[in-house]
Write a protein that holds these residues in place. Structure first.
Motif, mmCIF file in Angstrom:
data_model
loop_
_atom_site.group_PDB
_atom_site.id
_atom_site.type_symbol
_atom_site.label_atom_id
_atom_site.label_comp_id
_atom_site.label_asym_id
_atom_site.label_seq_id
_atom_site.Cartn_x
_atom_site.Cartn_y
_atom_site.Cartn_z
ATOM 1 N N LEU A 34 38.225 39.027 48.840
ATOM 2 C CA LEU A 34 37.696 40.383 48.817
ATOM 3 C C LEU A 34 36.167 40.401 48.865
ATOM 4 O O LEU A 34 35.569 41.285 49.474
ATOM 5 N N ARG B 170 35.653 46.889 48.843
ATOM 6 C CA ARG B 170 36.380 45.626 48.660
ATOM 7 C C ARG B 170 35.511 44.594 47.957
ATOM 8 O O ARG B 170 36.004 43.808 47.153
ATOM 9 N N GLY C 272 36.479 42.868 44.543
ATOM 10 C CA GLY C 272 36.479 41.413 44.487
ATOM 11 C C GLY C 272 35.643 40.878 43.344
ATOM 12 O O GLY C 272 36.012 39.894 42.694
#
Length: 99
Positions: A19, A27, A31
């Motif tokens: 990610l 994202r 992540g």
């Protein structure tokens, strides 16, 4: 039990890295959160989480029991949770500012 925990932690690390390498800012922030949680689990696993004896020194003794849980990784994980939450909040504000 520990094999399942090790596999789940390694899966969380892999998902977090995947990610983070994405080009999307949302994202990347997710992540960071996943990778921070995986790092906390790695530190927590170092402190023998399977021990059922709490890290409390009993009256009349000056040491922990030999098979008691280690309190240092627990304190480190609590500190790391606060730091990762602050980093996540900063990344959310920075992401909202950049987009």
């Amino acid at each position: 039990m520990s094999v399942i925990l090790i596999l789940s932690i390694s899966l969380a690390v892999a998902a977090g890295v995947l990610l983070i390498l994405s080009r999307d800012i949302v994202r990347l922030i997710v992540g960071l959160a996943v990778l921070g949680s995986a790092a906390n689990l790695v530190v927590f696993m170092a402190g023998r989480p399977s021990s059922l004896i709490p890290p409390i020194i009993e009256a009349g003794t000056d040491r922990l029991a030999a098979d008691a849980a280690n309190p240092l990784p627990q304190a480190l994980v609590l500190t790391a949770i606060v730091i990762s939450f602050a980093l996540l909040c900063f990344a959310l504000v920075l992401g909202a500012y950049l987009s």
